[in-house]
Design a protein around this motif. Structure first.
Motif, mmCIF file in Angstrom:
data_model
loop_
_atom_site.group_PDB
_atom_site.id
_atom_site.type_symbol
_atom_site.label_atom_id
_atom_site.label_comp_id
_atom_site.label_asym_id
_atom_site.label_seq_id
_atom_site.Cartn_x
_atom_site.Cartn_y
_atom_site.Cartn_z
ATOM 1 N N LEU A 82 0.834 -1.193 0.000
ATOM 2 C CA LEU A 82 0.000 0.000 0.000
ATOM 3 C C LEU A 82 0.872 1.247 0.000
ATOM 4 C CD1 LEU A 82 -2.492 -0.961 2.877
ATOM 5 C CD2 LEU A 82 -2.636 -1.593 0.452
ATOM 6 N N VAL A 83 0.360 2.320 -0.603
ATOM 7 C CA VAL A 83 0.977 3.641 -0.483
ATOM 8 C C VAL A 83 0.110 4.450 0.468
ATOM 9 C CG1 VAL A 83 1.694 5.741 -1.664
ATOM 10 C CG2 VAL A 83 1.931 3.531 -2.814
ATOM 11 N N VAL A 86 -0.872 11.143 4.797
ATOM 12 C CA VAL A 86 -1.733 11.778 5.797
ATOM 13 C C VAL A 86 -2.555 12.902 5.176
ATOM 14 C CG1 VAL A 86 -0.295 11.262 7.785
ATOM 15 C CG2 VAL A 86 0.130 13.342 6.478
ATOM 16 N N GLY A 87 -2.277 13.246 3.926
ATOM 17 C CA GLY A 87 -2.924 14.387 3.296
ATOM 18 C C GLY A 87 -4.348 14.122 2.871
ATOM 19 N N ASN A 88 -5.075 15.208 2.632
ATOM 20 C CA ASN A 88 -6.444 15.094 2.147
ATOM 21 C C ASN A 88 -6.502 14.812 0.650
ATOM 22 O OD1 ASN A 88 -7.705 15.576 4.651
ATOM 23 N ND2 ASN A 88 -7.345 17.787 4.439
ATOM 24 N N ASP A 89 -5.449 15.197 -0.072
ATOM 25 C CA ASP A 89 -5.400 14.951 -1.513
ATOM 26 C C ASP A 89 -4.965 13.514 -1.743
ATOM 27 O OD1 ASP A 89 -5.093 14.858 -4.227
ATOM 28 O OD2 ASP A 89 -3.792 16.632 -4.375
ATOM 29 N N GLN A 90 -5.905 12.671 -2.129
ATOM 30 C CA GLN A 90 -5.624 11.251 -2.328
ATOM 31 C C GLN A 90 -5.533 10.896 -3.806
ATOM 32 O OE1 GLN A 90 -5.124 8.752 0.391
ATOM 33 N NE2 GLN A 90 -4.544 10.817 1.011
ATOM 34 N N SER A 91 -5.114 11.848 -4.627
ATOM 35 C CA SER A 91 -4.892 11.573 -6.047
ATOM 36 C C SER A 91 -3.405 11.318 -6.274
ATOM 37 C CB SER A 91 -5.352 12.749 -6.901
ATOM 38 O OG SER A 91 -4.541 13.885 -6.635
ATOM 39 N N PRO A 92 -3.047 10.540 -7.291
ATOM 40 C CA PRO A 92 -1.636 10.266 -7.561
ATOM 41 C C PRO A 92 -0.781 11.517 -7.743
ATOM 42 C CG PRO A 92 -3.016 8.771 -8.818
ATOM 43 C CD PRO A 92 -3.939 9.787 -8.193
ATOM 44 N N VAL A 140 5.656 8.728 8.329
ATOM 45 C CA VAL A 140 4.604 9.416 7.562
ATOM 46 C C VAL A 140 3.687 10.165 8.519
ATOM 47 C CG1 VAL A 140 2.684 9.131 5.959
ATOM 48 C CG2 VAL A 140 4.710 7.688 5.717
ATOM 49 N N ARG A 141 3.285 9.513 9.580
ATOM 50 C CA ARG A 141 2.393 10.137 10.568
ATOM 51 C C ARG A 141 2.999 11.418 11.139
ATOM 52 N NH1 ARG A 141 2.487 6.876 15.819
ATOM 53 N NH2 ARG A 141 4.559 7.844 15.731
ATOM 54 N N ASP A 142 4.324 11.373 11.400
ATOM 55 C CA ASP A 142 4.994 12.497 12.048
ATOM 56 C C ASP A 142 5.480 13.560 11.064
ATOM 57 O OD1 ASP A 142 4.562 11.103 14.386
ATOM 58 O OD2 ASP A 142 6.588 10.272 14.486
ATOM 59 N N GLY A 143 5.174 13.389 9.784
ATOM 60 C CA GLY A 143 5.535 14.391 8.788
ATOM 61 C C GLY A 143 6.993 14.389 8.385
ATOM 62 N N LYS A 144 7.725 13.332 8.725
ATOM 63 C CA LYS A 144 9.130 13.249 8.344
ATOM 64 C C LYS A 144 9.291 12.844 6.876
ATOM 65 C CE LYS A 144 10.586 11.970 13.014
ATOM 66 N NZ LYS A 144 11.206 10.902 13.859
ATOM 67 N N ILE A 145 8.217 12.335 6.313
ATOM 68 C CA ILE A 145 8.213 11.844 4.938
ATOM 69 C C ILE A 145 6.818 12.122 4.378
ATOM 70 C CG2 ILE A 145 7.357 9.458 5.185
ATOM 71 C CD1 ILE A 145 10.695 10.301 3.576
ATOM 72 N N ASP A 146 6.708 12.293 3.078
ATOM 73 C CA ASP A 146 5.409 12.655 2.498
ATOM 74 C C ASP A 146 4.476 11.463 2.309
ATOM 75 O OD1 ASP A 146 5.907 15.509 2.074
ATOM 76 O OD2 ASP A 146 7.418 14.830 0.639
ATOM 77 N N ALA A 147 5.046 10.312 2.014
ATOM 78 C CA ALA A 147 4.235 9.113 1.797
ATOM 79 C C ALA A 147 5.099 7.900 2.081
ATOM 80 C CB ALA A 147 3.702 9.063 0.368
ATOM 81 N N GLY A 148 4.443 6.782 2.331
ATOM 82 C CA GLY A 148 5.181 5.562 2.631
ATOM 83 C C GLY A 148 4.641 4.371 1.885
ATOM 84 N N LEU A 149 5.538 3.536 1.436
ATOM 85 C CA LEU A 149 5.188 2.264 0.792
ATOM 86 C C LEU A 149 5.320 1.186 1.854
ATOM 87 C CD1 LEU A 149 4.650 0.643 -1.871
ATOM 88 C CD2 LEU A 149 7.137 0.512 -2.126
ATOM 89 N N VAL A 150 4.218 0.526 2.196
ATOM 90 C CA VAL A 150 4.246 -0.422 3.307
ATOM 91 C C VAL A 150 3.864 -1.826 2.849
ATOM 92 C CG1 VAL A 150 3.757 1.374 5.005
ATOM 93 C CG2 VAL A 150 1.857 0.065 4.015
ATOM 94 N N LEU A 163 -3.396 7.073 9.176
ATOM 95 C CA LEU A 163 -2.933 7.218 7.799
ATOM 96 C C LEU A 163 -4.047 6.847 6.827
ATOM 97 C CD1 LEU A 163 0.642 5.681 8.130
ATOM 98 C CD2 LEU A 163 -0.042 8.074 8.334
ATOM 99 N N LYS A 164 -3.905 7.333 5.611
ATOM 100 C CA LYS A 164 -4.876 7.055 4.559
ATOM 101 C C LYS A 164 -4.199 6.297 3.422
ATOM 102 C CE LYS A 164 -7.414 11.297 5.612
ATOM 103 N NZ LYS A 164 -7.854 12.614 5.092
ATOM 104 N N MET A 165 -4.932 5.357 2.842
ATOM 105 C CA MET A 165 -4.400 4.586 1.727
ATOM 106 C C MET A 165 -4.632 5.337 0.423
ATOM 107 S SD MET A 165 -5.281 0.703 0.486
ATOM 108 C CE MET A 165 -6.982 1.102 0.054
ATOM 109 N N LEU A 166 -3.551 5.719 -0.236
ATOM 110 C CA LEU A 166 -3.663 6.390 -1.527
ATOM 111 C C LEU A 166 -3.919 5.375 -2.640
ATOM 112 C CD1 LEU A 166 -1.552 9.375 -2.727
ATOM 113 C CD2 LEU A 166 -2.029 7.504 -4.298
ATOM 114 N N VAL A 167 -3.231 4.239 -2.573
ATOM 115 C CA VAL A 167 -3.454 3.190 -3.576
ATOM 116 C C VAL A 167 -3.047 1.839 -3.012
ATOM 117 C CG1 VAL A 167 -1.158 3.457 -4.629
ATOM 118 C CG2 VAL A 167 -3.024 2.485 -5.986
#
Length: 277
Positions: A82-83, A86-92, A140-150, A163-167
Motif C-alpha cells: 500500500l501507499v 496523511v494528506g487530504n489529496d488522495q490523487s496520484p 509518515v504520521r509524524d511528517g518526516k516523509i510525504d508518503a510511505g510504501l508499506v 494514515l490514509k491509503m492512496l493506492v
C-alpha cells in the motif's frame, strides 16, 4: 544446512515443521531470521545461507547462482503493498516531486510502486528514501516523509497511525495484468539438491496446514509484538495455493513483473528461462 527467512508469521508458519524436524528428509537447519532487505543483498553478493527467502524483485541479481524453489514463498491476490499518506489529496498527483519512504529498492513493492508511478504521477516522484518497514508509518504520521510504501502486516494496522491509503498496488497490478502478485521467493544455491529441497519445503507447508496449532507458539515467538488475530490474518493472506506450488500462473506473474521492470530499467537484464531451471 543454513537457511534465512523472515520472522514474519507466514514464514515461521511455513518453515516450523522443517525447522523442528517434523517432516522427513530435512537436514538439520541453522536458521537466521532476517528480512528481505538484508537477504536480497546477501544473495546478490554470494553471502549468507545456502537457502534464503528473498524478494521476487531481487531474482535478476541472483539467478546465475541460486535456483528459484517453486514453493514456500509468498505470491497471491489481495495481498499487495500500500501507499500511505496523511494528506487530504488522495490523487496520484499528490506524490509529484514528493519524498516517499520504501522498505527496499530490491523489493516487489518497490517495483510495483515505480511501475505504477511511471504511469500516473505527473513529473515523477521527488526522492526515494529507504528505511526499515516498521519505521515507515510513524515517519509518515509524524511528517518526516510525504508518503510511505508499506508491506506485511501494515495493511492491517495502518489505520492506527491515522494514515490514509492512496493506492493498493496489489489491486492495481491485478486489474492491470489479471495475474497474482509475486512477493517473496525461496531460492537455494545451485550447488545443492534443489529437487530434494523443494520436496521437504512442500512437506513443511502441508504439515503446517494439517496441524495449524502446532506452529502457534513458534509463530508468536517471532511475531514482533503482533496480536494473535493479526498474525493469523497475516498467515491466511500470504500462505495459499501458490505457497504449495507456483504453477504456470505463478511463473507467468513473476515473468510479467520482471519483464516490465526490465523494460523500465529497474532491474538488470537476465535470462527469463532461468526462472524454471
Amino acid at each position: 544446512m543454513k537457511i534465512a527467512f523472515s520472522p514474519c508469521p507466514n514464514d515461521t508458519f511455513v518453515f516450523h515443521a522443517a525447522v523442528h524436524g517434523l517432516v522427513p528428509n530435512v537436514p538439520k537447519l541453522d536458521v537466521t531470521y532476517a528480512d528481505i532487505d538484508k537477504t536480497n543483498y546477501w544473495a546478490a553478493e554470494g553471502k549468507g545461507p545456502e537457502i534464503q527467502k528473498i524478494s521476487y524483485a531481487a531474482l535478476p541479481w541472483v539467478l546465475d547462482d541460486y535456483a528459484l524453489i517453486p514453493c514456500g514463498g509468498a505470491l497471491g491476490r489481495g495481498c499487495g503493498p500500500l501507499v500511505l499518506t496523511v494528506g487530504n489529496d488522495q490523487s496520484p498527483k499528490a506524490l509529484s516531486g514528493k519524498r516517499v519512504a520504501v522498505p527496499s529498492e530490491r523489493s516487489t513493492a518497490y517495483l510495483l510502486f515505480r511501475l505504477w508511478a511511471s504511469k500516473v504521477v505527473p513529473g515523477g516522484i521527488g526522492e526515494i528514501v529507504v528505511m526499515p518497514f516498521h519505521e515507515i508509518m510513524p515517519a509518515v504520521r509524524d511528517g518526516k516523509i510525504d508518503a510511505g510504501l508499506v508491506i506485511h502486516e501494515a495493511r492491517f494496522t495502518y489505520q492506527a497511525f491515522d494514515l490514509k491509503m492512496l493506492v493498493d498496488l496489489g489491486q492495481w497490478w491485478e486489474e492491470d495484468t489479471q495475474l497474482p502478485i509475486p512477493l517473496g521467493a525461496i531460492v537455494a544455491h545451485r550447488s545443492l539438491d534443489t529437487v530434494a529441497i523443494e520436496k521437504w519445503i512442500r512437506a513443511s507447508v502441508e504439515y503446517a496446514w494439517s496441524n495449524p496449532k502446532a506452529s502457534e507458539a513458534y509463530v508468536m515467538e517471532h511475531a514482533q509484538e503482533l496480536s494473535r488475530e493479526v498474525a493469523k490474518s497475516h498467515i491466511d493472506l500470504y500462505v495459499n495455493d501458490f505457497t504449495r506450488d507456483l504453477g504456470d500462473a505463478g511463473f507467468d506473474a513473476v515473468a510479467s513483473l520482471l519483464g516490465r521492470a526490465g523494460a523500465e530499467g529497474l532491474v538488470p537484464e537476465f535470462d527469463l528461462g532461468l526462472l524454471r531451471k
